[in-house]
Design a protein around this motif. Structure first.
Motif, mmCIF file in Angstrom:
data_model
loop_
_atom_site.group_PDB
_atom_site.id
_atom_site.type_symbol
_atom_site.label_atom_id
_atom_site.label_comp_id
_atom_site.label_asym_id
_atom_site.label_seq_id
_atom_site.Cartn_x
_atom_site.Cartn_y
_atom_site.Cartn_z
ATOM 1 N N ALA A 127 0.855 4.160 -2.625
ATOM 2 C CA ALA A 127 0.700 5.559 -2.224
ATOM 3 C C ALA A 127 1.657 6.454 -3.001
ATOM 4 O O ALA A 127 1.337 7.584 -3.348
ATOM 5 C CB ALA A 127 0.949 5.708 -0.724
ATOM 6 N N VAL A 128 2.841 5.929 -3.273
ATOM 7 C CA VAL A 128 3.837 6.718 -3.989
ATOM 8 C C VAL A 128 3.537 6.751 -5.483
ATOM 9 O O VAL A 128 3.585 7.801 -6.118
ATOM 10 C CB VAL A 128 5.251 6.138 -3.743
ATOM 11 N N LEU A 176 -9.454 -2.746 -1.896
ATOM 12 C CA LEU A 176 -9.255 -1.451 -1.230
ATOM 13 C C LEU A 176 -9.298 -0.291 -2.222
ATOM 14 O O LEU A 176 -9.100 0.858 -1.853
ATOM 15 C CB LEU A 176 -7.913 -1.446 -0.496
ATOM 16 N N GLY A 230 0.701 5.832 -7.127
ATOM 17 C CA GLY A 230 -0.672 6.047 -7.572
ATOM 18 C C GLY A 230 -1.308 4.715 -7.929
ATOM 19 O O GLY A 230 -0.635 3.817 -8.410
ATOM 20 N N PRO A 231 -2.655 4.578 -7.681
ATOM 21 C CA PRO A 231 -3.304 3.288 -7.889
ATOM 22 C C PRO A 231 -3.389 2.902 -9.363
ATOM 23 O O PRO A 231 -3.295 3.758 -10.236
ATOM 24 C CB PRO A 231 -4.710 3.505 -7.308
ATOM 25 N N ILE A 236 0.835 -1.205 0.000
ATOM 26 C CA ILE A 236 0.000 0.000 0.000
ATOM 27 C C ILE A 236 0.871 1.257 0.000
ATOM 28 O O ILE A 236 0.569 2.241 -0.678
ATOM 29 C CB ILE A 236 -0.964 -0.030 1.200
#
Lengths: 314, 299
Positions: free
Chosen positions: B152-153, B237, B155-156, B148
């Motif tokens: 976060a770094v 998620l 991008g999804p 995760i």
């Protein structure tokens, strides 16, 4: 003592490495993290203040040393979103996570210990095969799916338990127990399946050892042999996996916390990632990794105490 | 089997002898009932992944609100979701995404991890120290948390999920490989090759790698299972595959809001993840049995 110092020293070195990774997180984000975090709520004055507070304009090494220094004193910066100190936010989430992890561990042990020992003692029989199949199933089930099935059964169908939500243990222990039951069972069954397999193979190994044969040939009763010679020795290596599972539950149960709306560290990380609240992401990741290292350190030290051979071999 | 190598011409002779352990392992695996069950499930999945478009009765995103939330029926064996899309079609079509993510991410972990493990184990010294300390640091993060943090770094998205899961499993492969290399390094045949003046690269590729492959193969199978679970969790998620592309994790996320009204939305995609992971774990365990058996036979 030398072993203890060496082991503690190793943990500290790894922890230092962890801080480098956590520090690097923000700097690996393409673009300006403060600007990204503010998104559409951009305000030049707030931006300037946050930018200044984050210290992102100073040289990298200086920033890292400053980060490390304040982290040591418990200052992990302020949230980009709420302006609250990150440490305060983390501490407010800790009880939910820790109480769930402990409840999950209890479920796991209650499941794994009898099943693992029983399965090993009935090695090769039908009951052993069944235990092995069940534990294989438990290892393969996605935890969030099991969570949904539990909600489907115990909330939607039977109506016995609330589907989600959290009440602090200190506020209302009964209501806490009702709410922790499903998440704890979800975590406990998955972790318990893994532990069952370890306990089984560990007991099997000890059963074949010389000292067990000696104890049996001395004519000791089966119960005594099992209790004093088999189980006690078999549990030593199992300690490691129990530690790993506890550490995982303390930090890695994001999905289960999301399904059950459990306001712990996992959900905090996820919300912070979504809001690009980098100081909170950093702080939570650092705290989780530190707890992970601490649990593993304690387990290793305990392990060396129970089994002195470890100190020599390392 | 005993006479064939003698009768065969020289080049075939060499190939046949090199392949023998592989063939033996494969035959043993095919005699392992549990492994065969797992392999059959995996074969079905691969067929779904390759020919999903032809197999699925409806397109993945055939929205039809008038048929929303219908329970399983002959027209829709797994029912329909909140947008009236056929759940079975989406489960079939999502197989390709899941397999793709897990294969790509495990390949990343395998290539990088084995390479690092070989270098660390074979040369020792500072490369070993550096690789193992970095692995220690990475092991300090729970797997999902690290994945995760990487999302976060970066991008999804699909690519990010592959990279994140791949990176997370690198240290496991490095450790497994290194541990095996350490034991193989001192074997007489390796020492012989070194003293004959063979280049380190040649020694590693020809003599070390083939003899450390068994634990790596087992680890690959088990990691594929974990990668399927991780991808499903990330998509659940909202950090993995992005809608409207079908993915098992995302379908479970969507199902959560309709659990009271439409159990089928959550049960079937989860079952798909579970069966896939179970099959990979069973094959992994069987491989461990089979490859260990071979080892004891050779010893």
């Amino acid at each position: 003592m030398a072993f203890v110092l060496r082991r503690v020293g190793h943990s500290l070195v790894v922890l230092l490495g962890v801080t480098v990774v956590v520090f690097a997180l923000v700097h690996l984000v393409p673009g300006d993290p403060v600007r990204i975090a503010m998104g559409t709520r951009y305000d030049p004055d707030v931006y300037a203040a946050l930018r200044e507070a984050s210290g992102l304009d100073r040289p990298l090494l200086e920033q890292y040393v400053a980060y490390l220094g304040s982290a040591l004193t418990g200052d992990l910066g302020v949230s980009f979103r709420s302006g609250e100190p990150v440490t305060t936010i983390l501490l407010s989430r800790l009880p939910a996570t820790v109480s769930l992890a402990v409840a999950g561990l209890v479920v796991a042990l209650v499941v794994a210990f009898p099943l693992g020992v029983y399965s090993a003692l009935h090695h090769g029989k039908a009951s052993d095969v069944i235990v092995r199949i069940v534990s294989q199933v438990g290892v393969s089930v996605p935890d969030f799916w099991m969570a949904m099935l539990l909600i489907l059964l115990f909330s939607s169908t039977l109506g016995w338990l609330p589907p989600s939500g959290y009440v602090p243990l200190t506020e209302d222990p009964v209501e806490w127990a009702r709410r922790v039951a499903m998440p704890a069972v979800t975590l406990g069954l998955v972790a318990g399946s893994i532990m069952t397999r370890y306990i089984r193979s560990s007991v099997l190994e000890v059963l074949g050892a010389d000292h067990v044969r000696t104890a049996e040939s001395k004519g000791l009763r089966e119960r005594v042999v099992l209790g004093r010679h088999v189980v006690r020795n078999a549990l030593v290596p199992v300690l490691t996996i129990v530690g790993v599972q506890l550490a995982t539950m303390l930090g890695g149960v994001i999905v289960v916390e999301v399904v059950f709306a459990w306001p712990g560290l996992g959900r905090l990380v996820l919300d912070a990632v979504a809001a690009r609240d980098y100081p909170v992401v950093q702080g939570a990741v650092l705290l989780v990794a530190a707890m992970f290292l601490l649990v593993n350190l304690v387990v290793d030290l305990l392990y060396a105490r129970v089994d002195p051979r470890i100190k020599v071999s390392r | 089997m005993t006479t064939t190598p003698r009768l065969a011409p020289e080049p075939t002779h060499g190939t046949a002898r090199r392949r023998a352990p592989w063939v033996r392992s494969l035959v043993a695996l095919l005699h392992h009932k549990v492994a065969v069950a797992g392999l059959v499930v995996l074969a079905v999945l691969v067929v779904c992944a390759l020919f999903g478009e032809q197999l699925a009765p409806y397109p993945a995103n055939a929205v039809d609100i008038s048929r929303a939330l219908q329970p399983p029926s002959t027209a829709h064996p797994f029912g329909t979701d909140d947008l009236g899309r056929d759940v079975m079609s989406r489960v079939i079509l999502a197989a390709s995404v899941s397999l793709q993510v897990s294969v790509v991410s495990v390949t990343i972990a395998l290539v990088v991890g084995v390479l690092l493990g070989l270098v660390a184990g074979y040369f020792g010294g500072w490369p070993d120290t550096v690789v193992m300390r970095v692995a220690d640091v990475m092991f300090a993060f729970p797997v999902m948390l690290l994945a995760i943090a990487i999302v976060a770094v970066l991008g999804p998205g699909l690519t990010t999920a592959m990279i994140a899961i791949g990176v997370v499993y690198v240290p496991i492969f490095a450790r497994v490989t290194r541990a095996s290399v350490l034991s193989v390094r001192e074997e007489p045949y390796v020492r012989a090759a070194v003293s004959l003046g063979a280049h380190p690269g040649r020694v590693i590729v020809r003599h070390v790698l083939p003899n450390v492959s068994a634990p790596i193969i087992v680890q690959t199978s088990l990691s594929l299972a974990f990668a399927i679970l991780s991808e499903a969790a990330l998509s659940f998620l909202g950090l993995g595959v992005q809608p409207p592309a079908p993915s098992w994790g995302r379908m479970l996320f969507d199902a959560k809001a309709f659990l009271d009204q439409a159990w089928w939305m959550g049960v079937f995609p989860g079952l798909a993840v579970f069966v896939t992971v179970l099959a990979l774990n069973l094959v992994g365990d069987a491989l461990r049995d089979v490859l260990d058996v071979r080892k004891t036979v050779n010893d």
